[in-house]
Enzyme design. Structure first.
Site, PDB file in Angstrom:
ATOM      1  N   HIS A 582       0.828  -1.208   0.000  1.00 45.48           N
ATOM      2  CA  HIS A 582       0.000   0.000   0.000  1.00 45.48           C
ATOM      3  C   HIS A 582       0.865   1.262   0.000  1.00 45.48           C
ATOM      4  O   HIS A 582       0.857   2.031  -0.963  1.00 45.48           O
ATOM      5  CB  HIS A 582      -0.941  -0.022   1.197  1.00 45.48           C
ATOM      6  N   HIS A 587       1.583   4.919  -2.801  1.00 43.26           N
ATOM      7  CA  HIS A 587       1.824   6.280  -2.308  1.00 43.26           C
ATOM      8  C   HIS A 587       3.241   6.775  -2.613  1.00 43.26           C
ATOM      9  O   HIS A 587       3.430   7.752  -3.341  1.00 43.26           O
ATOM     10  CB  HIS A 587       1.593   6.332  -0.798  1.00 43.26           C
ATOM     11  N   HIS A 774      -4.190   1.056  -6.089  1.00 44.95           N
ATOM     12  CA  HIS A 774      -4.390   1.678  -4.781  1.00 44.95           C
ATOM     13  C   HIS A 774      -5.771   1.357  -4.222  1.00 44.95           C
ATOM     14  O   HIS A 774      -5.926   1.060  -3.033  1.00 44.95           O
ATOM     15  CB  HIS A 774      -4.200   3.193  -4.871  1.00 44.95           C
ATOM     16  N   ASN A 778      -6.605  -0.335  -0.606  1.00 45.84           N
ATOM     17  CA  ASN A 778      -6.937   0.655   0.408  1.00 45.84           C
ATOM     18  C   ASN A 778      -8.350   0.540   0.965  1.00 45.84           C
ATOM     19  O   ASN A 778      -8.550   0.550   2.182  1.00 45.84           O
ATOM     20  CB  ASN A 778      -6.738   2.070  -0.144  1.00 45.84           C
ATOM     21  N   ILE A 923      -6.303   9.143  -0.591  1.00 46.20           N
ATOM     22  CA  ILE A 923      -6.525   8.938   0.831  1.00 46.20           C
ATOM     23  C   ILE A 923      -5.514   7.924   1.338  1.00 46.20           C
ATOM     24  O   ILE A 923      -5.035   7.092   0.547  1.00 46.20           O
ATOM     25  CB  ILE A 923      -7.967   8.455   1.129  1.00 46.20           C
TER      26      ILE A 923
END
Length: 923
Positions: A582, A587, A774, A778, A923
């Protein structure tokens, strides 16, 4: 009404208002010739849907807009060549208001409304695509001011429309840029500008940017029209502005950044620790030769007092720097703040009770967990008013909800909403390897027993403790060799990533972990069955047996040992999921490409326009993560097994496992042995586990993204020489690799950027990571992990062996021992509050196949039509996923109490929905 007119191709402003008494035709040059030629062909045909079948009525854009003047108006005047005639054109300007303002903002707004009347106003200037032969600079209009700013100061609408009137001469040409100067005290959000009055029709400027006061940004803000240009095709009048805008966004790499700045630069992760608080809060720098890591956005803050190499920290509630336009918009900020408030309340209340009644204790029973959903357990303290007052948030709490009990009570996670005991079953444990929140680690077993790649002189023998006798009885009559040959054995292997950290992890207070391997057998009905778990500890002279194998239970004792072993596997899984798959792979791994995009690709570059929606909010959420989640003593360290070594584990994975060329879905599936190339299959791959929901749904989305990107790339780059000679594009990729991923830029696996296929592959991978990958990793965090016993983020006890002192306690009350091995109730609530926030969609989310201002984000009609085709394909995929989830033959996504796999279903409502694919890492 204005939006409806714009969508239908009508003028936003009454066209009669632009007719000058001279009735002279305004000379508009045609757009770039190569763009016009491309209108005649489609290089790749995506799936298109007739306009009448679309869910919303969208303007058909196959033809350019009609002229804004009548035939009578456009008749040239005989003496026009001798002397240019002045004309007036008008701008329709859309400004987005804030919904809520504090007292200071309201005061400054009214001050600006007053001073606007005396000349401190918003000034605009049009820039032509053509060069002035006399000045050798671009042709410019007269300056114009926004009208009626003071009159509209109290308008409560979300969007307020203003006008401005320019004077241009008949040889002005086509407007290609517009400058904006804000002489007010207060910034404002400029959404768009449309220029009316030119014979070529309306000219659109999608802005979507904060315009700072002149005191914060002395220069003029530059916005380009929606017409895309490759660098070599930039009209003469725009070339200098194109370069200037990029120089401004790069900055000079010096100084402390102000919150109002729009400067994009690189830095290492030297801001996670706070050595000024003491040695326990110091953390190593991530990024550099010693500990390779991707780069993050530079803030330029001063170093700490005790370590000049460490950047000083800004703690919540103070904001940390990201470029102004990357900060959350208001509705997103409100959603995130509400989530953070819930997290604050969930964290503070248990801490307060811990000081009174030892609330920070073991989970005594499963009823303790159930109480978090049913009873609002944390409110039963008798301290409600005192707590609210101490927080200083009583008004905010009451505004969010009249009774704050809802804030202090969790929703029941999906994993236990249909079947309270599903998490205990082996089939659910295995199913989540294919259709859970972390479905990207399962791999085919190529050789048995598996072998470690770690240095045996440091970490002990590479051989596994797994033997054929451990699994042969679980293979439906097959031999191990047959199972390997028929691709029936699969594995989730966390041995090599955890083992180097175990001595340090297990020395931490309240942390106990193994390095795990789990072997699965593929059953005839297409599901996985766990058949053995290997638990490894570091090899030392004092420890006679560092590896242990646990197999499915045969009695009560082995049942509890098996449950504890599965819990340790899940704890390993939670750590790798969060820190590697993740955080690192989406990110952190994507951030360098975003920074390089703003630094090297002009806003008018076609590739910037393609990537733009896939970069939204990422820099802001990453900055928040560095501030509160992955920092020293942050939520991740507090709640996850590796503790203070969390980010070092992430960096170790970056050094040993991360490869950009394997980050795309097909390449990743092949790398893990889950798929083999097969040109007869729709996506060129054959899945060895046919009912693999993440992979099968993911391939649909990957294929749609790839087709859209190929259509787009081939449209602007019909031959490879254009790619090789595109200096902005080449600088973007070079900087992404050699600066953003500098520590591993020497690796020979980096893709080259020479052909259209190269570019399609690179862009598809970036868009996939930012959107679907993602989303898959997530938005299931709370639905799957909100029930802590099913996926504990940390374990506090090892599994006792017969000669251990704790073994007798384990035999006497195995349930109590199991619960005591899980996180404490305080740790559990803290973790639940955070993953609840991270799993939440905000109301302003943009999902795959959606864009802001869909009909005008590009001035290229063919590309707009291709995008609608991409949107239609995404909607078709969503229907296919719904169909699959209703197919009872697909046991990994359909069955009694089984959660349907919707994490790659593209659309979603706001909130925690366990579905939805936003465009970006938001997010």
């Amino acid at each position: 009404m204005a939006l409806a007119k714009e969508i239908m191709g009508c003028s936003l402003i009454d066209r009669s208002s632009f007719v000058s008494s001279s009735k002279v035709f305004l000379n508009c040059t045609s757009n770039n010739n190569r763009f016009q030629q491309k209108q005649k062909r489609f290089l790749v045909n995506p799936v298109l849907v007739p306009l009448k079948q679309r869910r919303v009525h969208l303007r058909k854009v196959a033809k350019p807009p009609v002229a804004a003047l009548s035939e009578e108006v456009i008749k040239p005047v005989p003496d026009q060549k001798e002397k240019a005639v002045k004309f007036k054109v008008r701008a329709a300007v859309t400004v987005r208001n804030k919904n809520k303002e504090d007292f200071k903002e309201t005061l400054v707004k009214h001050l600006d409304a007053f001073t606007d009347k005396i000349g401190r106003n918003v000034v605009l200037e049009l820039i032509s695509t053509e060069e002035d032969p006399k000045t050798k600079g671009p042709k410019k209009s007269s300056e114009a001011v926004l009208k009626d700013w003071s009159k509209k100061a109290n308008v409560k609408a979300e969007r307020v429309h203003y006008t401005a009137e320019f004077t241009v001469d008949s040889s002005f040409g086509v407007p290609g840029a517009i400058t904006v100067t804000n002489k007010h005290q207060r910034e404002f959000f400029l959404e768009s500008i449309t220029i009316e009055g030119f014979a070529c029709g309306p000219v659109h400027f999608p802005c979507n940017s904060w315009i700072q006061s002149k005191k914060d940004y002395p220069g003029k803000r530059i916005f380009f029209s929606n017409q895309p240009y490759l660098p070599s095709e930039t009209p003469k009048g725009l070339r200098a502005l194109r370069e200037k805008e990029l120089r401004d966004q790069r900055g000079n790499g010096k100084g402390v950044r102000k919150l109002s700045d729009r400067v994009y630069d690189f830095d290492v992760y030297n801001d996670l620790g706070n050595p000024d608080r003491g040695i326990d809060f110091a953390r190593p720098t991530l990024g550099g030769e010693k500990i390779p890591y991707p780069r993050r956005c530079r803030t330029g803050r001063l170093p700490t007092e005790t370590d000049i190499q460490a950047e000083s920290r800004v703690e919540k509630p103070m904001p940390t720097y990201v470029p102004r336009d990357e900060q959350f918009e208001e509705s997103k900020q409100n959603t995130f703040s509400a989530g953070r408030l819930r997290a604050v309340l969930h964290n503070l209340l248990p801490q307060l009770k811990a000081s009174i009644s030892a609330y920070n204790r073991d989970i005594n029973s499963f009823a303790d967990i159930d109480g978090l959903y049913k009873e609002g357990l944390l409110l039963k303290l008798g301290l409600h008013e005192e707590i609210m007052n101490n927080l200083g948030l009583p008004k905010l709490v009451s505004k969010i909800q009249d009774s704050s009990e809802g804030l202090l009570k969790f929703e029941t996670p999906k994993i236990v909403s249909k079947d309270k005991f599903a998490w205990l079953r082996d089939d659910e444990f295995a199913r989540q390897a294919l259709a859970g929140v972390n479905p990207v680690n399962v791999e085919r077993v190529a050789t048995f027993p598996p072998v470690s790649k770690l240095d045996p002189e440091i970490y002990g023998p590479q051989e596994s403790a797994l033997k054929e006798e451990h699994i042969v009885g679980q293979l439906n009559g097959m031999t191990v060799r047959q199972a390997l040959e028929e691709n029936k054995l699969f594995m989730v292997d966390y041995h090599d990533i955890y083992l180097p950290f175990l001595d340090r992890i297990n020395a931490l207070d309240g942390r106990k972990s193994y390095a795990t391997r789990t072997i699965f057998f593929l059953t005839p009905i297409g599901t996985l069955k766990p058949i053995a778990i290997e638990l490894s500890l570091p090899h030392t002279a004092q420890r006679s047996q560092s590896k242990r194998v646990v197999t499915p239970p045969v009695d009560a004792t082995t049942n509890w040992i098996w449950q504890l072993a599965k819990a340790h596997v899940c704890s390993n899984d939670v750590g790798v999921h969060q820190l590697v798959n993740h955080w690192l792979r989406t990110h952190a791994g994507v951030e360098p490409f975003i920074l390089a995009s703003y630094r090297q690709l002009s806003a008018m570059h076609p590739i910037f326009k393609l990537l733009d929606p896939h970069m939204r909010y990422t820099l802001e959420i990453n900055a928040i993560a560095r501030q509160t989640l992955i920092s020293a003593d942050g939520v991740i360290e507090s709640c996850f097994t590796p503790g203070r070594y969390c980010m070092e584990l992430s960096a170790a994975a970056y050094r040993s496992h991360w490869r950009f060329d394997k980050e795309g879905l097909p390449a990743d599936l092949i790398r893990r042995g889950i798929a083999v190339p097969d040109p007869t299959q729709p996506h060129g791959l054959k899945l060895l586990i046919e009912d693999y929901p993440y992979a099968s749904d993911g391939l649909l989305i990957w294929n749609a993204i790839e087709n859209w990107v190929r259509t787009y790339v081939n449209h602007y780059y019909p031959n490879s020489s254009l790619i090789c000679n595109d200096r902005e594009l080449q600088s973007w990729y070079h900087e992404s690799v050699h600066v953003g991923h500098a520590d591993i830029s020497h690796e020979d696996w980096w893709p080259t950027l020479k052909t259209a296929d190269d570019l399609v592959s690179i862009l598809t991978t970036i868009i996939w990571l930012a959107s679907a990958q993602h989303a898959a990793l997530n938005f299931g965090q709370y639905p799957y992990g909100g029930y802590v016993p099913s996926r504990p983020p940390l374990m506090r006890r090892l599994i006792p062996e017969e000669n251990d002192p704790e073994y007798a306690n384990f035999l006497a009350d195995p349930q109590k021992y199991f619960l005591s091995a899980l996180p404490s109730l305080l740790q559990a609530t803290k973790f639940m509050a955070v993953v609840d926030t991270l799993s939440t969609h905000s109301p302003d989310e943009e999902y795959l196949g959606e864009r802001q201002q869909p009909s005008i984000w590009s001035g290229d009609a063919e590309i707009i039509e291709a995008f609608y085709g991409f949107s239609a394909e995404i909607r078709r995929i969503e229907k296919e996923i719904e169909k699959r989830n209703a197919d009872s033959s697909l046991r990994n996504r359909c069955g009694a109490g089984v959660i349907p796999y919707e994490l790659l279903a593209p659309s979603s409502d706001p909130g925690v929905t366990c579905r939805g694919v936003p465009n970006s890492v938001s997010i």
